[in-house]
Design a protein around this motif. Structure first.
Motif, PDB file in Angstrom:
ATOM      1  N   UNK A 118      -5.701  14.311  -8.076  1.00 50.79           N
ATOM      2  CA  UNK A 118      -4.476  14.315  -8.479  1.00 50.79           C
ATOM      3  C   UNK A 118      -4.373  12.319  -9.377  1.00 50.79           C
ATOM      4  N   UNK A 119      -5.160  11.512  -8.273  1.00 48.15           N
ATOM      5  CA  UNK A 119      -5.258  10.104  -8.722  1.00 48.15           C
ATOM      6  C   UNK A 119      -6.133   9.229  -9.881  1.00 48.15           C
ATOM      7  N   UNK A 120      -7.064  10.814 -10.532  1.00 43.70           N
ATOM      8  CA  UNK A 120      -6.749  10.899 -12.024  1.00 43.70           C
ATOM      9  C   UNK A 120      -5.921  11.360 -13.082  1.00 43.70           C
ATOM     10  N   UNK A 121      -4.704  11.590 -12.521  1.00 46.33           N
ATOM     11  CA  UNK A 121      -3.782  11.693 -13.417  1.00 46.33           C
ATOM     12  C   UNK A 121      -2.651  10.992 -13.474  1.00 46.33           C
ATOM     13  N   UNK A 122      -2.185  11.310 -14.721  1.00 43.20           N
ATOM     14  CA  UNK A 122      -0.808  10.246 -15.417  1.00 43.20           C
ATOM     15  C   UNK A 122      -0.062  10.660 -14.721  1.00 43.20           C
ATOM     16  N   UNK A 123       1.428  10.718 -15.124  1.00 45.86           N
ATOM     17  CA  UNK A 123       2.966  11.499 -13.837  1.00 45.86           C
ATOM     18  C   UNK A 123       2.454  12.297 -14.559  1.00 45.86           C
ATOM     19  N   UNK A 124       2.617  12.310 -16.077  1.00 43.06           N
ATOM     20  CA  UNK A 124       2.752  13.614 -16.920  1.00 43.06           C
ATOM     21  C   UNK A 124       1.821  14.580 -16.655  1.00 43.06           C
ATOM     22  N   UNK A 125       0.844  13.940 -16.316  1.00 40.34           N
ATOM     23  CA  UNK A 125      -0.052  15.254 -15.351  1.00 40.34           C
ATOM     24  C   UNK A 125       0.031  16.018 -14.057  1.00 40.34           C
ATOM     25  N   UNK A 126       0.706  15.039 -13.209  1.00 33.65           N
ATOM     26  CA  UNK A 126       0.941  15.162 -11.659  1.00 33.65           C
ATOM     27  C   UNK A 126       2.458  16.251 -11.753  1.00 33.65           C
ATOM     28  N   UNK A 127       2.779  15.719 -12.550  1.00 32.01           N
ATOM     29  CA  UNK A 127       3.942  16.987 -13.045  1.00 32.01           C
ATOM     30  C   UNK A 127       3.808  18.250 -13.650  1.00 32.01           C
ATOM     31  N   UNK A 128       2.842  18.065 -14.590  1.00 31.24           N
ATOM     32  CA  UNK A 128       2.789  19.611 -14.992  1.00 31.24           C
ATOM     33  C   UNK A 128       1.625  19.968 -13.497  1.00 31.24           C
ATOM     34  N   UNK A 129       1.354  20.015 -12.433  1.00 27.95           N
ATOM     35  CA  UNK A 129       0.533  20.368 -12.183  1.00 27.95           C
ATOM     36  C   UNK A 129       1.953  20.852 -10.579  1.00 27.95           C
ATOM     37  N   UNK A 130       2.969  20.348 -10.794  1.00 23.55           N
ATOM     38  CA  UNK A 130       3.656  20.647  -9.588  1.00 23.55           C
ATOM     39  C   UNK A 130       4.518  21.961 -10.671  1.00 23.55           C
TER      40      UNK A 130
END
Length: 581
Positions: free
Chosen positions: A386-398
């Motif tokens: 998760x720490x390797x993703x930016x905010x958009x990446x973490x939002x996509x995961x959610x």
């Protein structure tokens, strides 16, 4: 010249002759004629004997007066005797006529009633003496009264006995104006005072009403046999004949002229069914039954056999002996075809249900397993990287995790919808709705507390249903009220009112946001939502489940609502006696 004595003697002789002549067999002469005869005799005697002639004339006048007086007295006595005799004869005739049960009226040429008996008075509602003051036209209805004198005169001209009118019966009118139907026979009678007509009258009003009723029954029976596709039949046990309606030819192809024998019918029953038919008839006839119903196979004119239903009413005489059977023969071909189609449809539905159940099993395990895998790996990916993703990446995961969880919730909701009526027991048990509400309150306890909601209820009845399904119904409706709330604290009330003789109307009322009338039907469809998931979470299947539960219980569900004021959901359920503790 004769001596005075001779002349005097001749005068007395003339008086005696005149008296004898006046009082002889020819009857008394008028006084003036007798006096004229005496004067003529006195004139021939001459002047010498006028005194004697006058004396003789005086004696003759006195004698004639006495004679006429005696004759008038005798004539008066004879007239009184004749009147008395006539009155006695009239009384005897009236007594004779009154003995007759038929009405008798005697009228003269002018139509005046000269004699009538009591029976005629009863027929027309008059006293017999009152009839003798009327004309026969008074007994004729008003619309025919003007034509009746000409008809009466025409009959008088013919002077032949016969029936009155050209119809079987004629209509008269009673004293109170009501109609009376009569049959009249007329006969002429000639008397010294003129022609009379004797009318023999019979009141046929009751007979006409009975025959009219019988005719109407016959007409109804005829129309019934024409209107129905059943073959109507009648078996007369006295001669073993069977009457058949025209539908025997229309439905079964057999042309008959109304009457056949029971043997003719038996020959067209399937050979395998004949023994059973004979035993059935024997049991029904000998057992004193009044109705009979059985199914056999009957041969069509084309040689094929058709299933038929024979139904009959047995008519017996007072001692119980069978006289007739009247019934119908119904062609069961359509029903048999429908039953066959129903069996095939039922088998198809069973196959479909089995496939649905297999699908449910697949959906419960196989379809959810990839969702669980996707959800697990996405969550693992988020934790490890998760720490390797930016905010958009973490939002996509959610989004991915949320989508998998929603898909899983939809599958579970669809499974719950499909299980209604398939896994639960049929809705036939007695269910105490007070206990069902208590169960729903316990299941929703946390949600009620979190929303600071008030749940109240009236005493609820017992209904016929399935307890677990009704608990789900109430839980979904109360949960719906908690979800679609306004800013103020939710207030929910549950009540029940009788609707008809065998139904309760269960109502759940809230003070929520309300629903527009155009969405009243849409909200009960599967996966139909009126709001976004962001505004109100859910699968959009809760009310569809409520509708299916209501329909499975033989009821219906609907709502009344006003935007901004709240909603009331109504469900009808069959009544049941409350269980005893």
């Amino acid at each position: 010249m004769a001596s005075p004595t001779t002349r005097s003697s001749g005068g007395w002789t003339a008086w005696a002759a005149a008296r004898a002549w006046a009082t002889g067999p020819a009857g008394a002469l008028p006084v003036a004629a007798a006096l004229a005869a005496a004067l003529a005799v006195g004139t021939r005697l001459g002047p010498a004997w006028r005194g004697a002639g006058l004396l003789a004339l005086t004696g003759l006048a006195g004698s004639l007066g006495w004679t006429v007086t005696r004759r008038l007295q005798r004539a008066s006595a004879n007239a009184a005797q004749q009147r008395a005799a006539l009155a006695a004869a009239d009384q005897r005739l009236q007594q004779v006529l009154n003995i007759n049960s038929a009405g008798i009226i005697i009228a003269d040429e002018a139509g005046r009633i000269v004699l009538a008996n009591r029976a005629a008075g009863r027929i027309f509602g008059y006293d017999a003496d009152a009839l003798r003051t009327l004309t026969v036209e008074a007994l004729v209805p008003g619309d025919s009264r003007d034509q009746h004198p000409s008809l009466r005169q025409r009959y008088a001209a013919s002077s032949q006995p016969g029936k009155m009118g050209d119809k079987r019966w004629v209509c008269g009118v009673r004293q109170d104006g009501s109609p009376v139907w009569v049959e009249i026979a007329l006969a002429p009678m000639l008397t010294a005072t003129g022609a009379l007509v004797i009318a023999n009258i019979e009141d046929v009003t009751a007979r006409r009403a009975a025959e009219d009723g019988h005719r109407r029954e016959q007409e109804r029976f005829t129309q019934l046999t024409r209107a129905t596709t059943d073959t109507v039949w009648e078996w007369d046990t006295s001669d073993d004949s069977v009457w058949l309606s025209d539908t025997m030819q229309e439905v079964y192809g057999w042309r008959v002229d109304g009457m056949v024998t029971r043997g003719w019918m038996r020959e067209r029953i399937h050979p395998d069914d004949r023994p059973r038919m004979a035993s059935d008839l024997e049991a029904v006839v000998g057992g004193g039954h009044t109705k009979w119903s059985c199914e056999y196979r009957f041969r069509h004119a084309d040689g094929s056999y058709r299933g038929v239903l024979l139904r009959a009413a047995l008519i017996r005489n007072p001692d119980g002996r069978l006289q007739r059977l009247i019934g119908t023969m119904l062609d069961l071909s359509d029903r048999i075809a429908m039953e066959r189609a129903l069996r095939e449809r039922t088998a198809e539905l069973e196959r479909s249900n089995n496939e649905l159940e297999r699908f449910a099993q697949i959906a419960s395990h196989d379809l959810q397993e990839p969702l669980r895998t996707i959800s697990s790996f996405v969550q693992l990916l988020e934790r490890r990287y998760g720490d390797r993703f930016d905010e958009d990446g973490r939002r996509f995961l959610r989004y991915a995790v949320d989508g998998a969880q929603r898909q899983r919730a939809l599958i579970e909701a669809l499974l719950a919808y499909s299980r209604i009526g398939r896994l639960d027991a049929p809705p036939g048990e007695v269910v105490d709705l007070d206990q069902v509400l208590h169960r729903a309150r316990a299941d929703l306890g946390a949600a009620l507390t979190d929303n600071d909601a008030t749940l109240s209820a009236d005493p609820l009845p017992s209904v016929a249903g399935n307890e677990s399904q009704l608990a789900q119904l109430l839980q979904n409706l109360i949960g719906n009220a908690l979800k679609y709330r306004r800013e103020e604290a939710p207030r929910i009330h549950v009540s029940a009112q009788p609707e008809g003789n065998d139904t309760w109307r269960l109502s759940v009322t809230d003070n929520g946001i309300g629903i527009e009338a155009r969405y009243f039907e849409r909200i009960f469809a599967v996966f139909q939502r009126l709001h976004t998931r962001e505004a109100y979470e859910g699968t959009g299947i809760g009310l569809a489940i409520c509708k299916r539960i209501a329909e499975r219980h033989g009821g219906r569900i609907w709502l009344e609502s006003e935007v901004g004021q709240g909603s009331t959901f109504h469900v009808t359920l069959r009544k049941a006696e409350r269980r005893r503790e």
